[in-house]
Design a protein around this motif. Structure first.
Motif, PDB file in Angstrom:
ATOM      1  N   ASP A 115      42.937 -35.560  11.176  1.00 41.79           N
ATOM      2  CA  ASP A 115      42.832 -35.293  12.609  1.00 41.79           C
ATOM      3  C   ASP A 115      44.203 -35.157  13.247  1.00 41.79           C
ATOM      4  O   ASP A 115      44.400 -34.354  14.152  1.00 41.79           O
ATOM      5  CB  ASP A 115      42.064 -36.421  13.308  1.00 41.79           C
ATOM      6  N   ASP A 116      45.154 -35.957  12.801  1.00 44.80           N
ATOM      7  CA  ASP A 116      46.499 -35.952  13.380  1.00 44.80           C
ATOM      8  C   ASP A 116      47.519 -35.964  12.248  1.00 44.80           C
ATOM      9  O   ASP A 116      48.069 -37.006  11.895  1.00 44.80           O
ATOM     10  CB  ASP A 116      46.687 -37.170  14.286  1.00 44.80           C
ATOM     11  N   PRO A 117      47.775 -34.800  11.650  1.00 50.48           N
ATOM     12  CA  PRO A 117      48.719 -34.760  10.530  1.00 50.48           C
ATOM     13  C   PRO A 117      50.121 -35.196  10.919  1.00 50.48           C
ATOM     14  O   PRO A 117      50.836 -35.783  10.106  1.00 50.48           O
ATOM     15  CB  PRO A 117      48.690 -33.295  10.080  1.00 50.48           C
ATOM     16  N   GLY A 138      51.290 -27.262   0.892  1.00 52.97           N
ATOM     17  CA  GLY A 138      51.053 -26.334   2.000  1.00 52.97           C
ATOM     18  C   GLY A 138      50.110 -25.243   1.544  1.00 52.97           C
ATOM     19  O   GLY A 138      49.234 -25.467   0.720  1.00 52.97           O
ATOM     20  N   GLY A 139      50.292 -24.049   2.049  1.00 51.83           N
ATOM     21  CA  GLY A 139      49.365 -22.960   1.777  1.00 51.83           C
ATOM     22  C   GLY A 139      49.347 -22.532   0.325  1.00 51.83           C
ATOM     23  O   GLY A 139      50.309 -22.710  -0.416  1.00 51.83           O
ATOM     24  N   PRO A 172      51.688 -25.481  10.152  1.00 51.82           N
ATOM     25  CA  PRO A 172      52.986 -24.993   9.684  1.00 51.82           C
ATOM     26  C   PRO A 172      53.843 -26.149   9.172  1.00 51.82           C
ATOM     27  O   PRO A 172      54.157 -27.078   9.923  1.00 51.82           O
ATOM     28  CB  PRO A 172      53.598 -24.357  10.938  1.00 51.82           C
ATOM     29  N   PRO A 173      54.237 -26.140   7.900  1.00 53.03           N
ATOM     30  CA  PRO A 173      55.005 -27.254   7.356  1.00 53.03           C
ATOM     31  C   PRO A 173      56.324 -27.484   8.088  1.00 53.03           C
ATOM     32  O   PRO A 173      56.757 -28.629   8.247  1.00 53.03           O
ATOM     33  CB  PRO A 173      55.248 -26.844   5.902  1.00 53.03           C
ATOM     34  N   ALA A 174      56.969 -26.417   8.540  1.00 52.40           N
ATOM     35  CA  ALA A 174      58.272 -26.568   9.184  1.00 52.40           C
ATOM     36  C   ALA A 174      58.186 -27.472  10.407  1.00 52.40           C
ATOM     37  O   ALA A 174      59.078 -28.303  10.652  1.00 52.40           O
ATOM     38  CB  ALA A 174      58.829 -25.203   9.571  1.00 52.40           C
ATOM     39  N   SER A 242      50.182 -23.356  -5.382  1.00 53.29           N
ATOM     40  CA  SER A 242      50.306 -23.889  -4.031  1.00 53.29           C
ATOM     41  C   SER A 242      51.766 -24.146  -3.724  1.00 53.29           C
ATOM     42  O   SER A 242      52.577 -24.416  -4.630  1.00 53.29           O
ATOM     43  CB  SER A 242      49.515 -25.200  -3.898  1.00 53.29           C
ATOM     44  N   SER A 243      52.091 -24.079  -2.451  1.00 56.22           N
ATOM     45  CA  SER A 243      53.421 -24.491  -2.011  1.00 56.22           C
ATOM     46  C   SER A 243      53.498 -26.008  -1.980  1.00 56.22           C
ATOM     47  O   SER A 243      52.554 -26.685  -1.577  1.00 56.22           O
ATOM     48  CB  SER A 243      53.721 -23.952  -0.605  1.00 56.22           C
TER      49      SER A 243
END
Length: 252
Positions: A115-117, A138-139, A172-174, A242-243
């Motif tokens: 819910d809240d990464p 990530g993606g 977005p990981p960044a 995967s990333s």
């Protein structure tokens, strides 16, 4: 998150048992991270131990955290040398762990379902020692063979989902890793054999994909299963990439 952990609690007995998909990814992730013996390793969203197992094999001191009691019960039984905690990630509550107490925190295939990464990543940052590393998946990357056909099926049936259906969305990981230095991406892989379409269907229903299937209305759900069971498998190898995003907690 309540619905999410309850789903994985239901899946605990079969999760990664049909084929060792996440275990294969876990070996690739831990190999990429290359933790030294004695590394204080925190496995967030540990599941059935895809990261815990290879980290212990390298001599790491592993703490494994998962929200699903069914997962942590099996983790504790399978890996008695690990410290296993049941805790719901992704809320404002802090992890019940001391600050600066880990050298490496890894979250594999979990951040996107929280819910809240950002809260979970902030907790990881707090418990890392200065100079420690955080890693999260990530993606995915373009697939080939029958995996591409499976991806196409999910895309085709997505319009049948109710509003808010299925589970999770990539962030977005960044943005999530803004508090870390030396943020970079590496590619990790999993390769397992799917012998027939019955195994493929049981694999789909033994992981988070089950949320997608169960949220489909009855007609499309039956049609989706029929399509999965008729999907040409080619050489039967399920190959995924995967990333893996890695950042370092500043030393200062």
């Amino acid at each position: 998150m309540q619905q999410t952990w309850r789903l994985f609690d239901r899946l605990a007995s079969s999760y990664d048992e049909v084929v060792p998909f996440f275990a294969s990814f876990g070996r690739s992730i831990v190999s990429a991270l290359d933790p030294p013996p004695g590394c204080r390793f925190l496995d967030l969203g540990a599941g059935r131990g895809a990261l815990t197992d290879p980290a212990l094999a390298r001599g790491c001191r592993v703490t494994a955290v998962d929200a699903a009691p069914g997962m942590t019960e099996r983790l504790a039984a399978a890996y008695p040398s690990a410290t296993v905690l049941t805790f719901s990630l992704g809320f404002s509550d802090e992890l019940p762990l001391p600050a600066a107490s880990f050298d490496l925190v890894a979250a594999a295939f979990v951040v996107h379902v929280l819910d809240d990464p950002a809260a979970a990543v902030a907790s990881a940052h707090r418990v890392l020692a200065p100079g420690g590393r955080f890693a999260m998946t990530g993606g995915g990357h373009p697939s080939s063979g029958f995996v591409s056909g499976l991806d196409d099926l999910f895309a085709t049936f997505t319009p049948h989902l109710p509003p808010g259906g299925s589970m999770g969305a990539l962030r977005p990981p960044a943005a999530l890793l803004a508090g870390f230095d030396d943020v970079h991406e590496v590619i990790v892989t999993s390769e397992v054999h799917i012998p027939d379409n019955d195994v493929l269907w049981r694999w789909v229903m033994s992981r988070g994909y089950r949320a997608f299937v169960e949220d489909l209305p009855p007609g499309p759900r039956a049609s989706f299963e029929d399509h999965v069971r008729e999907l040409p498998l080619g050489d039967g190898m399920l190959r995924r990439s995967s990333s893996l995003w890695i950042g370092t907690k500043p030393s200062g």
